[in-house]
Design a protein around this motif. Sequence first.
Motif, short mmCIF file in Angstrom:
data_model
loop_
_atom_site.label_atom_id
_atom_site.label_comp_id
_atom_site.label_asym_id
_atom_site.label_seq_id
_atom_site.Cartn_x
_atom_site.Cartn_y
_atom_site.Cartn_z
N MET A 1 0.81 -1.22 0.00
CA MET A 1 0.00 0.00 0.00
C MET A 1 0.85 1.27 0.00
SD MET A 1 -3.25 -0.89 2.51
CE MET A 1 -2.26 -0.94 4.03
N LYS A 2 2.09 1.18 0.44
CA LYS A 2 2.92 2.37 0.64
C LYS A 2 3.00 3.27 -0.60
CE LYS A 2 7.50 3.86 2.18
NZ LYS A 2 8.83 3.41 2.70
N PHE B 1 0.94 3.98 -2.75
CA PHE B 1 -0.33 4.64 -3.04
C PHE B 1 -0.72 5.62 -1.93
CE2 PHE B 1 -0.31 0.52 -5.09
CZ PHE B 1 -0.77 0.80 -6.36
N ALA B 2 0.01 5.61 -0.83
CA ALA B 2 -0.34 6.42 0.33
C ALA B 2 0.47 7.72 0.35
CB ALA B 2 -0.07 5.64 1.61
N LYS C 1 -10.99 -3.31 2.33
CA LYS C 1 -11.45 -2.01 1.84
C LYS C 1 -12.63 -1.50 2.67
CE LYS C 1 -11.89 -1.15 -2.61
NZ LYS C 1 -12.15 -1.30 -4.06
N PRO D 1 -6.38 1.45 7.94
CA PRO D 1 -5.26 1.84 7.08
C PRO D 1 -5.53 1.61 5.60
CG PRO D 1 -4.45 0.69 9.02
CD PRO D 1 -5.94 0.56 9.04
N THR D 2 -6.22 0.52 5.26
CA THR D 2 -6.53 0.25 3.86
C THR D 2 -7.57 1.24 3.34
OG1 THR D 2 -6.04 -2.10 4.17
CG2 THR D 2 -7.31 -1.49 2.22
N VAL E 1 -5.89 4.55 2.57
CA VAL E 1 -5.10 4.56 1.33
C VAL E 1 -6.04 4.67 0.12
CG1 VAL E 1 -3.55 3.22 -0.14
CG2 VAL E 1 -3.14 3.34 2.32
N TYR E 2 -7.14 3.94 0.14
CA TYR E 2 -8.08 4.04 -0.97
C TYR E 2 -8.67 5.45 -1.07
CZ TYR E 2 -8.22 -0.71 -2.78
OH TYR E 2 -7.90 -1.88 -3.40
N ALA F 1 -7.10 8.12 -0.35
CA ALA F 1 -6.03 8.98 -0.86
C ALA F 1 -5.95 8.96 -2.38
CB ALA F 1 -4.69 8.58 -0.25
N LEU G 1 -4.20 -0.44 -7.32
CA LEU G 1 -4.17 -0.89 -5.93
C LEU G 1 -5.01 -2.16 -5.77
CD1 LEU G 1 -3.36 -0.56 -2.99
CD2 LEU G 1 -5.16 1.16 -2.74
#
Length: 276
Positions: free
Chosen positions: A166-167, A169-170, A223, A228-229, A232-233, A235, A246
Amino acid sequence: MTDASEARQADRTLKSKHRAMWALGDYPSVASHVVSPLGPLLVKECGIQIGDRVLDIAAGSGNAAIPAALAGADVVASDLTPELLEVGRHLAAVQGAQLEWREADAEDLPFADGEFDVVMSCIGIMFAPHHRTAADEMLRVCRAGGTVGLVSWTPEGFVGRLFATMKPFAPPPPPGVQPPPLWGSEEYVHELLGDAVTDVVARRRTVRVTLFKAPSDFREFFKACYGPTIAVYRAVGDDPEKVAALDAALDALAAEHTTDGVMEWEYLLLTAHRSG
C-alpha cells in the motif's frame, strides 16, 4: 509560535489523524473474524493470573483485554480511539467480563510508574508513530519483575507485505513516523527494550486465516473494514487508474499467500520481564 509549540501541535494533528483512521470501517470485525486467536494466546503466554494488574495498550475492542479479565485479572484496556473502546465495552458486557476502558495515547500513558504487573499489546502498540516513545512508556508503567508481552506483525509476513504494497499509493508519512511492522523484527524490539528487560523469549508464529475464499474477498473485506486500507483508498479515490492498480496489487498479494483457501499471517510473539 515556538518550535516546541509547533511540535506539540503537529503531534496533536498526527494523533487526531490516527484516531480517525482507526475509527474508519469496522476494525472489531477484523479482530473478531480474522485474528481472534491472538488475544487469548497473548494472555496465556504472559501467564496472566487472578488478581494481576494488567494494562493492554492499544487494546482496540479488547481482543486481549477481555480474555485477561475473564482469567480473573484486574484489567485496564487503553486505546487512542474511543469508538473501538465503546465496541469493547459492549463485547465485554456480552461475555460477562469486568474491566476498565480508558482513552489513552500509547506515547503518553496516564498511569503511574510501575503500576502494572503485566503490560501487553496485541498488534496495537506497533501502530504508535514514534516507537521509542511508546516502548519507553510501556516499560515505565510495568513494575520491576513484571511481564511485558507483545504480538506484532512481521515485516516479511503477510500484513507486513500488505503495508509495503500500500505504501506507494499512500501519502508520505510525517517526519519521524516509523513503519509499524518494525515491531515484528526481533532485533528491532531487542534494541527498543534494551537492558530494561530480561528473560526475553521471541518466537515467530502464524495465525491461520480461512475467511477469504478468493483474493478479491480479502481485498473487499479490508477495503470495507480496515482503517489503514480505507485511508489509502481514500487517498487515491479521485484517480481510477490508481484505484485499479491498488486493487490488482492487493489481489496479487492475497493470491500469493493463499493455498486452498487458507492464509498464514506471520507474527512475532515476544515476552520478557521488566528489569529491576
